[in-house]
Design an enzyme around this catalytic site. Structure first.
Site, PDB file in Angstrom:
ATOM      1  N   ASP A 348      19.393  13.818 -24.329  1.00  0.00           N
ATOM      2  CA  ASP A 348      18.844  12.843 -23.400  1.00  0.00           C
ATOM      3  C   ASP A 348      18.248  11.661 -24.164  1.00  0.00           C
ATOM      4  OD1 ASP A 348      17.777  12.104 -20.674  1.00  0.00           O
ATOM      5  OD2 ASP A 348      15.876  12.370 -21.728  1.00  0.00           O
ATOM      6  N   GLU A 385      23.426  10.713 -24.945  1.00  0.00           N
ATOM      7  CA  GLU A 385      23.222   9.703 -23.913  1.00  0.00           C
ATOM      8  C   GLU A 385      22.794   8.454 -24.683  1.00  0.00           C
ATOM      9  OE1 GLU A 385      20.946   9.200 -19.652  1.00  0.00           O
ATOM     10  OE2 GLU A 385      19.784   9.983 -21.329  1.00  0.00           O
TER      11      GLU A 385
END
Length: 702
Positions: A348, A385
């Site tokens: 993330d 990401e």
């Protein structure tokens, strides 16, 4: 029973609580503490039964061994040191602290002002010092016995070229499934139950990417609004499975899930959050890292260390530039691979992890160097990401090998093309062939792009064709949260409708987008539920909707679309030309040719025509044969038409003029067997067609 530290010494202590068979060794890092106490608790966690100062400090690691202590023991730490926020120190021994290396976490955190190191409401705010004991409201670590019978389980290590990812939420996947036992819904055991595995194997996906399952908290402001942190992007325990996903009290349930997925040939990828923690800004609670060593664990403002430096939008940023914080992240990753047998990770806000040696993103930073040289982590699947909210944080295409990256450009361009926006043909061509403009550099392969139509964050595929605007009112933020630019289109009616023409048009557009995804080079990722026709009532930020908004509705499954998705996955697997390892360079086995509707090759005028809505492409892959075997050729001709009905001349390629259609998203039977054709054909409006050579050996079985 009275416990005390033993004289037994460990030359190189492992961090965390390690059961030796005769006792437990405890070790925790803090560079600036003056004393650290180990706190032991009763089995229910309500009574602190012992408080033992850790006797040994070496290299900023505090440690001690307690003989006779057994697995199941509940524990935490208290750290003594300066409370000097102006210098970045926030030690407060009144606050019980979770071990960053805790393998299991017991109890439920109860939000109370005592959890904060300062006195909420005081005149000097976070500069004040709170003396209340937080232990009654705090979760505790649990000493673990590492024994587990893996029954021969091994990592799958499937090549990226053969990978099809399915992003899923453990609770969302199972809470409404009618055939998952009630007691297992929302749990790891429900996730690996027969109905779920049967669905995934029939669909044909090869990897499940689960949203965060490391221990996370429900934000206080959500709890006060009667909501929960559904997605899980507020980690506090990087080694412990989330408690709410266990049907009992044993972390072996996670191992059971992994083992069952592996037995079905499905890899397990974890979505992990190492960019920040649940402690928030300097005004957040003191639960673990802040109390152990705020100055080491977090990036602080270089101008005023009282304040956190935030590139994540959550209030804090984990300081992976610090060697011991980086070690914690790497130890966590190795634990999930070595002990829990996972096959990879999706990071993330991964740009934050590249802000190591400098505040700016650095693709050669310490985190990436450490991953690449690690013999365990260098061989698992790694997905970034590729952005955060800091300056220079958008880094799509900027990550080093072996990382793959979520490609939001793919999502936006494919949605926009099928919505009918003009001038999208060149960008569609880029997305169909692995987004080489972003990824064809630094010896990166054609699988660098993770192609997606939708993900947990944003509209589902069904909502993309049903809503022109977001509808996030249920989140309690007056619809201000979530993305406003979704490249979506309600196709004539906002939300659900039974109007036959709109329903049919939406179905066709979903077919077109799913077909595009599975006919594109790169690595496809399907959002769990998209194949079922699942929607979220237009909510494109369901992070706090642990309810029927966020859960997959198995009661309203779109069976024809499920069958379409299964057939598209099978079509992808049948054609190696869709799955190259390398970008074509004009010399290898892969070739790409682009065509206009008149059958001629695309020229500059066509590429720059804003009114063009149709594009033809032929992919070719030649595979070398074995000894005394001729090479084999895989060829697929595709037509993507986002406009009205049009004529298209099927080109003659390498002497091949006759083609057999294997896909027509505009037909009721999209995969029906078709007669061989050549020359001009009529392409239905808003459709994807695919053809194989009619006269090459094996074409009749393609």
């Amino acid at each position: 029973m009275t416990f005390s530290f033993s004289e037994l010494d460990f030359l190189v202590p492992e961090l965390g609580a390690e059961y030796t068979g005769d006792g437990v060794h405890f070790a925790v890092f803090s560079a600036h503490a003056e004393r650290i106490e180990l706190c032991l608790f009763s089995p229910d966690g309500k009574e602190e039964t012992a408080r033992l100062p850790l006797p040994k400090r070496e290299g900023d690691v505090w440690s001690g061994y307690v003989a006779g202590l057994q697995p199941g023991t509940l524990y935490g730490y208290r750290a003594h040191g300066p409370y000097d926020p102006a210098r970045g120190h926030r030690f407060n021994h009144n606050k019980l602290l979770l071990d960053p290396y805790a393998k299991q976490i017991a109890g439920e955190l109860v939000w109370d002002d005592a959890l904060y190191g300062y006195t909420i409401g005081a005149a000097d705010e976070d500069l004040s010092f709170d003396e209340r004991d937080s232990a009654p409201f705090m979760v505790k670590g649990v000493v673990q016995d590492p024994a587990f019978d893996w029954d021969g389980d091994q990592a799958i290590r499937r090549p990226w070229t053969e990978t099809i990812i399915y992003e899923a939420h453990v609770r969302g996947m199972t809470m409404l499934h009618p055939h998952v036992p009630d007691e297992l819904r929302g749990t790891f055991l429900g996730m690996c139950s027969d109905p779920i595995i049967d669905h995934l194997t029939k669909l044909g996906v090869t990897a499940v990417e689960v949203l965060p399952v490391q221990y996370f908290l429900d934000d206080r402001y959500l709890v006060e609004k009667g909501l929960r942190n559904y997605w899980g992007y507020q980690s506090l325990g990087f080694f412990a499975p989330q408690r709410r996903y266990m049907s009992g009290e044993r972390i072996t349930e996670f191992k059971t899930m992994v083992r069952r997925f592996h037995a079905a040939g499905i890899e397990v990828i974890m979505d992990v959050v190492y960019n920040h923690t649940a402690e928030g800004s300097e005004r957040g609670p003191t639960l673990s890292f802040r109390g152990l060593d705020n100055l080491s664990y977090y990036r602080l403002s270089p101008d005023d260390p009282r304040h956190t430096y935030d590139t994540t939008g959550t209030g804090n940023t984990l300081n992976v530039a610090h060697s011991m914080v980086l070690r914690m992240v790497l130890d966590s990753l190795r634990y999930w691979v070595g002990v829990m047998h996972v096959d990879g990770f999706r990071f993330d806000l991964a740009s934050t992890l590249g802000r190591t040696r400098h505040v700016e993103f650095d693709r050669d930073g310490g985190f990436f160097d450490a991953i690449r040289q690690d013999p365990v982590l260098g061989g698992v699947k790694l997905i970034a990401e590729p952005w955060d909210v800091g300056d220079g944080g958008y880094q799509v295409g900027g990550f080093p090998h072996p990382f793959r990256e979520w490609n939001d450009k793919y999502r936006d361009d494919v949605r926009s093309f099928w919505k009918g926006d003009g001038g999208l043909v060149p960008r569609l061509a880029e997305r169909l062939t692995g987004s080489g403009r972003q990824f064809n550099h630094s010896d990166r392969g054609a699988t660098a792009s993770i192609n997606l139509l939708s993900a947990h964050d944003g509209f589902t595929l069904a909502d993309t064709v049903s809503y022109s605007d977001k509808h996030n009112e249920a989140n309690g933020e007056d619809n201000r949260d979530g993305h406003s630019d979704n490249h979506s289109d309600n196709m004539g009616w906002e939300g659900d409708t039974q109007e036959p023409e709109i329903v049919a048009a939406r179905m066709r557009r979903r077919r077109n987008m799913m077909a595009t995804l599975l006919l594109s080079q790169g690595v496809p990722m399907i959002l769990g539920g998209d194949e079922l026709g699942n929607g979220q009532a237009g909510n494109n930020n369901a992070y706090c909707q642990d309810n029927e908004i966020g859960w997959i509705d198995w009661r309203g499954v779109d069976e024809p679309f499920v069958e379409f998705c299964r057939a598209m996955v099978a079509l992808r697997k049948a054609h190696p030309c869709l799955r190259p390892e390398r970008f074509p360079n004009g010399e290898g086995p892969d070739d790409i040719a682009w065509f206009k509707p008149d059958g001629a090759g695309m020229d500059e005028a066509a590429w720059n025509d804003p009114e063009l809505r149709v594009l033809g492409v032929c992919l070719t892959r030649v595979t070398a044969g074995g000894p005394q075997q001729a090479p084999t050729t895989d060829r697929l001709l595709m037509v993507f038409n986002a406009g009205g009905e049009c004529g298209f001349v099927l080109p003659a390629i390498d002497g091949i003029a006759r083609w057999r259609r294997v896909l027509d998203t505009g037909a009721d039977e999209a995969f029906a067997t078709a007669e061989a054709v050549e020359g001009g054909i009529t392409v239905p409006p808003a459709s994807v067609l695919a053809f194989v050579p009619a006269d090459e050996p094996g074409a009749e079985h393609a």
